[in-house]
Design a protein around this motif. Structure first.
Motif, PDB file in Angstrom:
ATOM      1  N   UNK A  27       0.843  -1.196   0.000  1.00  0.00           N
ATOM      2  CA  UNK A  27       0.000   0.000   0.000  1.00  0.00           C
ATOM      3  C   UNK A  27       0.875   1.240   0.000  1.00  0.00           C
ATOM      4  N   UNK A  28       0.390   2.255  -0.630  1.00  0.00           N
ATOM      5  CA  UNK A  28       1.065   3.540  -0.674  1.00  0.00           C
ATOM      6  C   UNK A  28       0.023   4.602  -0.941  1.00  0.00           C
ATOM      7  N   UNK A  29       0.417   5.862  -0.761  1.00  0.00           N
ATOM      8  CA  UNK A  29      -0.499   6.974  -0.984  1.00  0.00           C
ATOM      9  C   UNK A  29      -1.783   6.787  -0.181  1.00  0.00           C
ATOM     10  N   UNK A  30      -1.603   6.756   1.161  1.00  0.00           N
ATOM     11  CA  UNK A  30      -2.775   6.567   2.000  1.00  0.00           C
ATOM     12  C   UNK A  30      -3.096   5.093   2.137  1.00  0.00           C
ATOM     13  N   UNK A  31      -4.348   4.794   2.337  1.00  0.00           N
ATOM     14  CA  UNK A  31      -4.760   3.417   2.567  1.00  0.00           C
ATOM     15  C   UNK A  31      -5.265   2.729   1.303  1.00  0.00           C
ATOM     16  N   UNK A  32      -5.243   3.407   0.172  1.00  0.00           N
ATOM     17  CA  UNK A  32      -5.735   2.824  -1.076  1.00  0.00           C
ATOM     18  C   UNK A  32      -4.559   2.293  -1.885  1.00  0.00           C
ATOM     19  N   UNK A  33      -4.608   1.016  -2.190  1.00  0.00           N
ATOM     20  CA  UNK A  33      -3.581   0.404  -3.027  1.00  0.00           C
ATOM     21  C   UNK A  33      -3.600   1.055  -4.408  1.00  0.00           C
ATOM     22  N   UNK A  34      -2.405   1.413  -4.916  1.00  0.00           N
ATOM     23  CA  UNK A  34      -2.345   2.172  -6.172  1.00  0.00           C
ATOM     24  C   UNK A  34      -2.939   1.401  -7.347  1.00  0.00           C
ATOM     25  N   UNK A  35      -2.960   0.082  -7.251  1.00  0.00           N
ATOM     26  CA  UNK A  35      -3.557  -0.701  -8.324  1.00  0.00           C
ATOM     27  C   UNK A  35      -5.003  -0.340  -8.596  1.00  0.00           C
ATOM     28  N   UNK A  36      -5.706   0.118  -7.560  1.00  0.00           N
ATOM     29  CA  UNK A  36      -7.104   0.507  -7.780  1.00  0.00           C
ATOM     30  C   UNK A  36      -7.208   1.802  -8.584  1.00  0.00           C
ATOM     31  N   UNK A  37      -6.163   2.642  -8.516  1.00  0.00           N
ATOM     32  CA  UNK A  37      -6.128   3.801  -9.416  1.00  0.00           C
ATOM     33  C   UNK A  37      -5.925   3.341 -10.862  1.00  0.00           C
ATOM     34  N   UNK A  38      -5.119   2.298 -11.019  1.00  0.00           N
ATOM     35  CA  UNK A  38      -4.949   1.705 -12.354  1.00  0.00           C
ATOM     36  C   UNK A  38      -6.284   1.173 -12.871  1.00  0.00           C
TER      37      UNK A  38
END
Length: 417
Positions: free
Chosen positions: A4-15
């Motif tokens: 996890x990075x950038x807070x509690x949201x895994x960056x893959x979900x931004x992908x």
């Protein structure tokens, strides 16, 4: 590395979110809005429906070329760079449709648009999501690919209104602009090829597979394309991909003209086509969830059965029950090609040459989709109705459903030995 990075949201979900938007304004416009243009363009320029349907055939042919070349393309070029280039050229190609006055001009614009779209989404997004997700891969793919249904639902309605108010030329221009302002920023500012590029692990890489779901080969393991091609079930899957594409594309791309032909108004037909795109959006998310929780055999059966029901619905319209059946067919059934194929490819053959294996399987699916518009358009020109084509596709889809179950039965028998 961390998950996890950038807070509690895994960056893959931004992908996943970026992939959703890219699907919404690429497949959602280029493929899923194609039927809205058929009648107005043919009426103004004097084309036959068969001639206009060749545009969709070109889209599918371009997808097949890209799929066959996937191994070479992605071994030489980074996925993110491929997506950046193709996002720009796809928007420009679609914009060129607005200046076309002859069929060869349409076909030229279709080639540029189709080739760029195939590079953008056909294999690229599947590889991208396969890199970022080891756990909940089906859910991630389903959410991302449901963008085409949401985009098709919104843009079908918008295109129908714009065509009536401003003409089909301006409609092409407006939708091309929408592609550019959404796809290009996503590709340049959000998409990243691998979690390692950001110091992360893939989602679930350090966890065990969920109980109750058959495990795929571990990351980096599996078969090469050459090894996969020596298994009978590989060719059975490719054979099924051809006919699934013919059946799902043949139904999906002709919802609007078919409903209009059987007595409903063009406005109502466009609204039903938009509803079918909404059903497709829900179907993709649901199908991805089903693959994660029920496994490939049961999820595949449910999706194929939905296509059978949808084709039955197309045969009984204008009976209103048929409209709902068509929505189910274009929803859960239409989701199969984009959601199920990468999951089945990875489940059966692993990650070792995932892009090449998926590309070869997708090529057969694109081949089926390439011939679908010609077959359906020819049937319409011969009989004055789409129903004979739908009847033939119904028989084919029933056979495909049985073959898929046989393939997974072979897999179960082999694993039990």
């Amino acid at each position: 590395m961390q998950q996890k990075a950038r807070g509690r949201i895994f960056y893959g979900w931004y992908i996943v979110a970026a992939s959703f938007l890219i699907m919404a304004v690429s497949v959602g416009i280029v493929n899923n809005c194609a039927g809205v243009y058929v009648k107005p363009v043919c009426a103004e320029l004097g084309f036959s429906r068969k001639g206009m349907a060749v545009n969709s055939t070109i889209f599918s042919a371009c997808g097949m070329i890209v799929a066959l070349s996937a191994g070479r393309i992605y071994s030489r070029f980074d996925v993110t760079k491929v997506m950046r280039f193709s996002g720009i050229t796809m928007s420009l190609g679609y914009f060129c449709f607005s200046f076309c006055r002859t069929l060869p001009m349409f076909y030229g614009a279709a080639f540029v648009t189709g080739f760029s779209e195939a590079l953008l989404v056909s294999i690229s997004l599947s590889m991208l999501l396969n890199n970022w997700f080891h756990k909940k891969r089906g859910t991630a793919i389903g959410i991302a690919f449901m963008g085409s249904g949401v985009g098709g639902m919104i843009c079908n309605t918008a295109a129908g209104i714009l065509i009536q108010q401003t003409g089909w030329q301006n409609t092409y221009r407006v939708l091309a602009a929408a592609m550019f302002v959404i796809v290009v920023p996503c590709c340049f500012f959000i998409i990243r090829t691998r979690p390692a590029d950001m110091g992360l692990l893939a989602y679930g890489e350090d966890e065990q597979p969920e109980s109750g779901v058959s495990a795929a080969p571990l990351h980096g393991e599996g078969m090469t394309l050459a090894e996969a091609q020596r298994t009978p079930k590989f060719w059975m899957l490719c054979f099924c991909s051809i006919f699934v594409s013919i059946c799902t594309a043949g139904l999906m791309h002709n919802v609007a003209p078919h409903i209009s032909d059987v007595g409903y108004s063009p406005t109502f037909a466009a609204a039903i086509a938009s509803a079918c795109m909404g059903a497709l959006a829900i179907g993709k998310m649901l199908l991805g969830w089903l693959y994660d929780h029920l496994g490939p055999r049961r999820a595949t059966f449910l999706s194929c059965a939905a296509s059978v029901i949808g084709l039955c619905g197309a045969l009984i319209v204008p009976i209103k029950a048929g409209l709902g059946m068509m929505m189910l067919g274009t929803g859960l059934g239409g989701a199969f090609g984009s959601v199920a194929t990468p999951i089945i490819a990875r489940t059966l053959y692993g990650d070792k040459e995932f892009g090449a294996v998926l590309g070869r399987m997708s090529a057969f699916g694109n081949g089926g989709a390439m011939f679908a518009p010609i077959l359906v358009g020819s049937a319409y020109d011969s009989f004055g109705t789409y129903k004979p084509a739908f009847a033939g596709m119904l028989v084919a889809m029933i056979a495909v459903t049985l073959i898929y179950q046989r393939v997974f039965g072979m897999r179960r028998e082999r694993s039990a030995v």
